[in-house]
Scaffold this motif. Sequence first.
Motif, PDB file in Angstrom:
ATOM      1  N   SER A  55     115.812  66.827   5.216  1.00 33.48           N
ATOM      2  CA  SER A  55     117.833  67.699   5.591  1.00 33.48           C
ATOM      3  C   SER A  55     118.125  66.068   5.570  1.00 33.48           C
ATOM      4  O   SER A  55     118.342  65.586   6.276  1.00 33.48           O
ATOM      5  N   TRP A  56     119.624  66.347   5.371  1.00 29.84           N
ATOM      6  CA  TRP A  56     120.859  65.942   6.416  1.00 29.84           C
ATOM      7  C   TRP A  56     120.841  66.154   6.851  1.00 29.84           C
ATOM      8  O   TRP A  56     121.639  65.192   8.563  1.00 29.84           O
ATOM      9  N   LYS A  57     120.791  67.677   7.732  1.00 27.71           N
ATOM     10  CA  LYS A  57     120.555  67.851   9.121  1.00 27.71           C
ATOM     11  C   LYS A  57     119.906  66.871   9.832  1.00 27.71           C
ATOM     12  O   LYS A  57     120.059  66.709  11.270  1.00 27.71           O
ATOM     13  N   THR A  58     118.372  66.841   9.712  1.00 27.79           N
ATOM     14  CA  THR A  58     117.848  65.855  10.403  1.00 27.79           C
ATOM     15  C   THR A  58     118.241  64.419  10.625  1.00 27.79           C
ATOM     16  O   THR A  58     118.223  64.012  11.572  1.00 27.79           O
ATOM     17  N   LEU A  59     118.512  63.756   9.341  1.00 27.34           N
ATOM     18  CA  LEU A  59     118.921  62.624   9.418  1.00 27.34           C
ATOM     19  C   LEU A  59     120.225  62.177  10.347  1.00 27.34           C
ATOM     20  O   LEU A  59     120.644  60.839  10.629  1.00 27.34           O
ATOM     21  N   ALA A  60     121.073  62.787  10.746  1.00 28.90           N
ATOM     22  CA  ALA A  60     122.234  62.523  11.398  1.00 28.90           C
ATOM     23  C   ALA A  60     121.877  63.026  12.515  1.00 28.90           C
ATOM     24  O   ALA A  60     123.152  62.955  13.805  1.00 28.90           O
ATOM     25  N   GLU A  61     121.070  63.600  12.995  1.00 22.03           N
ATOM     26  CA  GLU A  61     120.342  63.556  14.642  1.00 22.03           C
ATOM     27  C   GLU A  61     120.077  62.002  15.305  1.00 22.03           C
ATOM     28  O   GLU A  61     119.326  60.690  15.350  1.00 22.03           O
ATOM     29  N   VAL A  62     120.965  61.356  14.859  1.00 28.84           N
ATOM     30  CA  VAL A  62     121.468  60.212  15.702  1.00 28.84           C
ATOM     31  C   VAL A  62     122.942  59.800  16.847  1.00 28.84           C
ATOM     32  O   VAL A  62     123.247  60.404  16.378  1.00 28.84           O
ATOM     33  N   THR A  63     122.181  58.859  17.116  1.00 31.14           N
ATOM     34  CA  THR A  63     123.010  58.484  18.758  1.00 31.14           C
ATOM     35  C   THR A  63     123.515  57.292  18.679  1.00 31.14           C
ATOM     36  O   THR A  63     122.560  56.379  18.862  1.00 31.14           O
ATOM     37  N   PRO A  64     124.858  57.344  18.833  1.00 33.46           N
ATOM     38  CA  PRO A  64     125.430  55.893  19.258  1.00 33.46           C
ATOM     39  C   PRO A  64     125.244  55.083  20.147  1.00 33.46           C
ATOM     40  O   PRO A  64     125.940  56.115  21.291  1.00 33.46           O
ATOM     41  N   VAL A  65     124.770  54.044  20.991  1.00 29.29           N
ATOM     42  CA  VAL A  65     124.502  54.245  22.366  1.00 29.29           C
ATOM     43  C   VAL A  65     124.795  52.371  22.605  1.00 29.29           C
ATOM     44  O   VAL A  65     124.166  51.725  21.467  1.00 29.29           O
ATOM     45  N   GLU A  67     124.909  48.997  23.835  1.00 30.75           N
ATOM     46  CA  GLU A  67     123.724  47.779  24.019  1.00 30.75           C
ATOM     47  C   GLU A  67     124.501  46.135  24.382  1.00 30.75           C
ATOM     48  O   GLU A  67     124.825  45.650  22.601  1.00 30.75           O
ATOM     49  N   LYS A  68     124.813  46.245  25.447  1.00 30.43           N
ATOM     50  CA  LYS A  68     125.798  44.953  25.345  1.00 30.43           C
ATOM     51  C   LYS A  68     126.497  44.700  24.403  1.00 30.43           C
ATOM     52  O   LYS A  68     127.500  45.785  25.154  1.00 30.43           O
ATOM     53  N   ASP A  69     127.644  44.319  23.653  1.00 35.81           N
ATOM     54  CA  ASP A  69     128.516  44.038  22.949  1.00 35.81           C
ATOM     55  C   ASP A  69     128.653  44.859  21.957  1.00 35.81           C
ATOM     56  O   ASP A  69     129.078  44.460  20.485  1.00 35.81           O
ATOM     57  N   ARG A  70     128.029  45.676  21.224  1.00 40.80           N
ATOM     58  CA  ARG A  70     127.676  46.839  20.627  1.00 40.80           C
ATOM     59  C   ARG A  70     127.211  47.834  20.361  1.00 40.80           C
ATOM     60  O   ARG A  70     126.437  48.347  21.232  1.00 40.80           O
ATOM     61  N   PHE A  71     127.168  48.283  19.654  1.00 44.03           N
ATOM     62  CA  PHE A  71     126.428  50.038  19.662  1.00 44.03           C
ATOM     63  C   PHE A  71     125.464  49.997  18.393  1.00 44.03           C
ATOM     64  O   PHE A  71     125.585  49.328  17.305  1.00 44.03           O
ATOM     65  N   VAL A  72     124.504  50.695  18.610  1.00 41.76           N
ATOM     66  CA  VAL A  72     122.975  50.094  18.094  1.00 41.76           C
ATOM     67  C   VAL A  72     122.460  52.380  17.566  1.00 41.76           C
ATOM     68  O   VAL A  72     123.392  52.783  18.739  1.00 41.76           O
ATOM     69  N   PRO A  73     121.792  52.128  16.617  1.00 46.26           N
ATOM     70  CA  PRO A  73     121.641  53.345  16.621  1.00 46.26           C
ATOM     71  C   PRO A  73     120.629  54.186  17.206  1.00 46.26           C
ATOM     72  O   PRO A  73     118.918  53.388  17.320  1.00 46.26           O
ATOM     73  N   GLN A  74     120.564  55.076  17.892  1.00 41.64           N
ATOM     74  CA  GLN A  74     119.419  56.032  19.245  1.00 41.64           C
ATOM     75  C   GLN A  74     118.702  57.133  18.610  1.00 41.64           C
ATOM     76  O   GLN A  74     119.605  57.875  17.711  1.00 41.64           O
ATOM     77  N   PHE A  75     117.915  56.627  16.947  1.00 39.71           N
ATOM     78  CA  PHE A  75     116.968  57.899  15.669  1.00 39.71           C
ATOM     79  C   PHE A  75     116.392  59.124  16.955  1.00 39.71           C
ATOM     80  O   PHE A  75     115.498  59.381  17.976  1.00 39.71           O
ATOM     81  N   SER A  76     116.645  59.650  16.581  1.00 45.79           N
ATOM     82  CA  SER A  76     116.131  61.214  17.147  1.00 45.79           C
ATOM     83  C   SER A  76     114.107  60.985  16.407  1.00 45.79           C
ATOM     84  O   SER A  76     113.502  60.105  16.076  1.00 45.79           O
ATOM     85  N   LYS A  77     113.368  61.584  17.725  1.00 45.40           N
ATOM     86  CA  LYS A  77     111.680  61.442  17.901  1.00 45.40           C
ATOM     87  C   LYS A  77     111.789  62.102  16.005  1.00 45.40           C
ATOM     88  O   LYS A  77     110.310  62.015  15.238  1.00 45.40           O
ATOM     89  N   GLU A  78     112.641  62.901  15.578  1.00 43.28           N
ATOM     90  CA  GLU A  78     111.871  63.840  14.292  1.00 43.28           C
ATOM     91  C   GLU A  78     112.491  62.630  13.499  1.00 43.28           C
ATOM     92  O   GLU A  78     111.431  62.505  11.912  1.00 43.28           O
ATOM     93  N   ILE A  79     112.844  61.721  13.155  1.00 40.55           N
ATOM     94  CA  ILE A  79     113.710  60.641  12.347  1.00 40.55           C
ATOM     95  C   ILE A  79     112.418  59.121  12.530  1.00 40.55           C
ATOM     96  O   ILE A  79     111.744  58.971  11.835  1.00 40.55           O
ATOM     97  N   ASP A 153     120.133  47.287  11.053  1.00 40.80           N
ATOM     98  CA  ASP A 153     120.754  46.580   9.408  1.00 40.80           C
ATOM     99  C   ASP A 153     121.977  45.009   9.631  1.00 40.80           C
ATOM    100  O   ASP A 153     122.658  46.162  10.155  1.00 40.80           O
ATOM    101  N   PRO A 154     121.554  44.242   9.249  1.00 40.52           N
ATOM    102  CA  PRO A 154     123.358  43.839   9.564  1.00 40.52           C
ATOM    103  C   PRO A 154     123.919  44.467   8.349  1.00 40.52           C
ATOM    104  O   PRO A 154     125.118  44.165   8.620  1.00 40.52           O
ATOM    105  N   MET A 155     123.986  45.299   7.565  1.00 45.47           N
ATOM    106  CA  MET A 155     124.605  45.982   6.674  1.00 45.47           C
ATOM    107  C   MET A 155     125.655  47.523   7.305  1.00 45.47           C
ATOM    108  O   MET A 155     126.273  47.829   7.183  1.00 45.47           O
ATOM    109  N   GLY A 156     124.505  47.604   8.698  1.00 47.54           N
ATOM    110  CA  GLY A 156     125.510  48.852   9.202  1.00 47.54           C
ATOM    111  C   GLY A 156     124.469  50.379   8.651  1.00 47.54           C
ATOM    112  O   GLY A 156     124.361  51.099   8.834  1.00 47.54           O
TER     113      GLY A 156
END
Length: 167
Positions: A55-65, A67-79, A153-156
């Motif tokens: 489900s797209w709901k599952t793929l949306a379980e990401v939090t931006p965190v 890290e130093k001078d940028r944001f990186v995705p933090q993925f859920s255990k399910e992802i 990923d360099p393209m985000g």
Amino acid sequence: MRYLSWFIALLLAGTTTAWAQQKGVPGKDLAAMDKPLPPSQYADKPLPEMKGVVSWKTLAEVTPVREKDRFVPQFSKEINALDKKEVKLQGFMMPLDMGEKQKRFLLVAMPPSCSFCLPGGPDQLVEVVAKTPVKYGFDPVVITGKFSVLKDDPMGLYYRLVDAVAQ
């Protein structure tokens, strides 16, 4: 470079239509071709969930965190559990190249409404690399392939599906 050729082709489409109208191309109702498409029946609501399809709901379980001078995705255990697994996804094709069939495209949660705009954030799109080209259409498709969670990923992009096959 690939996007530049795509953009130029879109610009030329209007010029070609005008040229064809001047030349009177037989058998074509060019006025009808210039009318906008009716709105998609999927435009105002998410696709219904399907059994066996991530489900797209599952793929949306990401939090931006931060890290130093940028944001990186933090993925859920399910992802993270889906990484390097064979999965099924459902969504709409957003072509990256010209042509009726696409070998590499974006699969998106909502139907694209503009050729120049992404219809959601990085958690609502998946880069797809198909084994064989898939015919482009406006209806949702179900695609199976090897899923990768892209942590930097360099393209985000957050997700990629390789060796993909349309169902």
